[in-house]
Design an enzyme around this catalytic site. Structure first.
Site, PDB file in Angstrom:
ATOM      1  N   PRO A   2      -4.569   1.480  -0.899  1.00 43.50           N
ATOM      2  CA  PRO A   2      -4.929   2.804  -1.947  1.00 43.50           C
ATOM      3  C   PRO A   2      -4.433   2.346  -3.472  1.00 43.50           C
ATOM      4  CG  PRO A   2      -4.326   3.866   0.022  1.00 43.50           C
ATOM      5  CD  PRO A   2      -3.779   2.236   0.147  1.00 43.50           C
ATOM      6  N   GLU A   3      -5.155   2.362  -4.508  1.00 42.62           N
ATOM      7  CA  GLU A   3      -4.931   2.076  -5.709  1.00 42.62           C
ATOM      8  C   GLU A   3      -4.848   3.265  -6.579  1.00 42.62           C
ATOM      9  OE1 GLU A   3      -3.219  -0.521  -6.166  1.00 42.62           O
ATOM     10  OE2 GLU A   3      -4.101  -2.056  -4.842  1.00 42.62           O
ATOM     11  N   LYS A  57       1.283   4.885  -8.303  1.00 40.73           N
ATOM     12  CA  LYS A  57       0.548   5.225  -7.214  1.00 40.73           C
ATOM     13  C   LYS A  57       1.339   6.460  -6.210  1.00 40.73           C
ATOM     14  CE  LYS A  57      -0.079   1.065  -6.143  1.00 40.73           C
ATOM     15  NZ  LYS A  57      -0.677  -0.412  -5.465  1.00 40.73           N
ATOM     16  N   HIS A  90      -1.306   8.649  14.579  1.00 35.23           N
ATOM     17  CA  HIS A  90      -0.853   8.338  13.588  1.00 35.23           C
ATOM     18  C   HIS A  90      -0.629   9.332  12.339  1.00 35.23           C
ATOM     19  CE1 HIS A  90      -0.889   4.264  15.096  1.00 35.23           C
ATOM     20  NE2 HIS A  90      -2.577   4.453  15.090  1.00 35.23           N
ATOM     21  N   ARG A 109      -0.189   1.930   9.670  1.00 32.91           N
ATOM     22  CA  ARG A 109       0.716   0.832   9.635  1.00 32.91           C
ATOM     23  C   ARG A 109       1.940   1.193   9.061  1.00 32.91           C
ATOM     24  NH1 ARG A 109      -2.593  -3.719   6.351  1.00 32.91           N
ATOM     25  NH2 ARG A 109      -0.738  -4.962   6.987  1.00 32.91           N
ATOM     26  N   LYS A 150       4.624 -15.235 -21.563  1.00 31.76           N
ATOM     27  CA  LYS A 150       4.523 -15.163 -20.261  1.00 31.76           C
ATOM     28  C   LYS A 150       3.509 -16.047 -19.760  1.00 31.76           C
ATOM     29  CE  LYS A 150       6.774 -11.189 -19.664  1.00 31.76           C
ATOM     30  NZ  LYS A 150       7.924 -10.924 -19.055  1.00 31.76           N
ATOM     31  N   ARG A 259      -2.701 -12.792  -3.201  1.00 32.72           N
ATOM     32  CA  ARG A 259      -3.879 -11.733  -3.259  1.00 32.72           C
ATOM     33  C   ARG A 259      -5.410 -12.407  -3.289  1.00 32.72           C
ATOM     34  NH1 ARG A 259      -2.085  -6.391  -3.673  1.00 32.72           N
ATOM     35  NH2 ARG A 259      -3.901  -5.979  -2.833  1.00 32.72           N
TER      36      ARG A 259
END
EC number: 3.2.2.23
Length: 271
Positions: A2-3, A57, A90, A109, A150, A259
């Site tokens: 989830p973002e 988040k 869960h 998880r 950067k 990712r």
């Protein structure tokens, strides 16, 4: 995982059932999450919830005694259910309130977290966080200055929570595609115009995702059990080998910062 849009969706879904109600008790069935569940939670009885907010988040439940801080981790979800609802395998935590409902946290998880602090300003996980992406603080000039010197891939840079919080993998992929910027472009090579375009696009993509209830790919569901519908709007994420919606070429993928990244090599030139 989830973002920000998924967490914001969760926040909006649970708030009407918790704000201004009183916690009767907190039931912890599984304390071993990413970090151990704070012991203070099980001592909360007859404590009023005065507000609910979000930082990055993290869900923040403001009570009259302090703050419950929740993170959904990789596969966590929260939902409002009647107090007599059957318990699934869960379902690790229940926050029971005095309206016949409870907030139930499910996490197969167990990478999430439920913590407690009495001082939000000094909470250790918040100290190094960057600005909220939908805030005025996150603007083109900020991004331009932050990106100087950067020498890291732009996609990795945008997913750094010290730069900006909560954008995440899905929405970074989508924003870079819309802006026509390659995910491997070095952050230091961003122009001011590109920063302006990126900031506006990130905000627009996140707002649209929130309106759609987030993106359901595997684990995420809205608090009422419905999926997030932004998955139907995805242009490149998860679309490897499918036609590019702009040029008709083939969407490619590669691993950046461990990712999956999705892009069109024709529309997103590296440089």
């Amino acid at each position: 995982m989830p973002e920000l849009p998924e967490v914001e969706t969760a926040l909006r879904g649970i708030s009407p059932y918790l704000k201004n109600f009183t916690i009767e008790k907190v039931v912890v069935r599984q304390p071993k999450l990413r970090w151990a569940v704070s012991e203070e939670l099980i001592t909360l009885k007859n404590v009023k919830i005065v507000d609910l907010t979000r930082r990055a988040k993290y869900l923040i439940i403001h009570t009259e005694k302090g703050y419950i801080i929740g993170h959904l981790g990789m596969s966590g979800s929260v939902r409002i259910v009647p107090q007599d609802s059957a318990i699934d395998k869960h379902d690790h935590i229940d926050i029971v309130v005095n309206n016949g409902k409870l907030l139930r946290y499910n996490d197969p998880r167990r990478f999430g977290a439920w913590l407690w602090t009495e001082n939000l300003d000094d909470f250790h996980l918040f100290l190094k966080l960057g600005p909220e992406p939908l805030s005025d603080e996150f603007n083109a000039e900020y991004l331009f200055k932050k990106s100087r010197q950067k020498s890291t891939a732009l996609k990795t840079f945008l997913m750094d929570n010290a730069v900006v919080v909560g954008v995440g993998n899905i929405y970074t992929n989508e924003s870079l595609f819309i802006c026509g910027i390659h995910p491997l472009k070095l952050a230091k090579n961003l122009t001011r115009n590109q920063c302006f375009s990126l900031v506006n696009t990130i905000k627009d993509v996140l707002r649209k995702a929130i309106i759609q209830g987030g993106t359901t790919l595997k684990d995420f569901l809205q608090p009422d059990g419905r999926p997030g519908y932004f998955a139907q709007e995805l242009l490149v994420y998860g679309n490897k080998d499918k036609p590019c919606p702009k040029c008709g070429g083939k969407i490619e993928s590669l691993i950046i910062g461990q990712r999956n990244s999705f892009f069109c090599p024709k529309c997103q030139k590296r440089g």
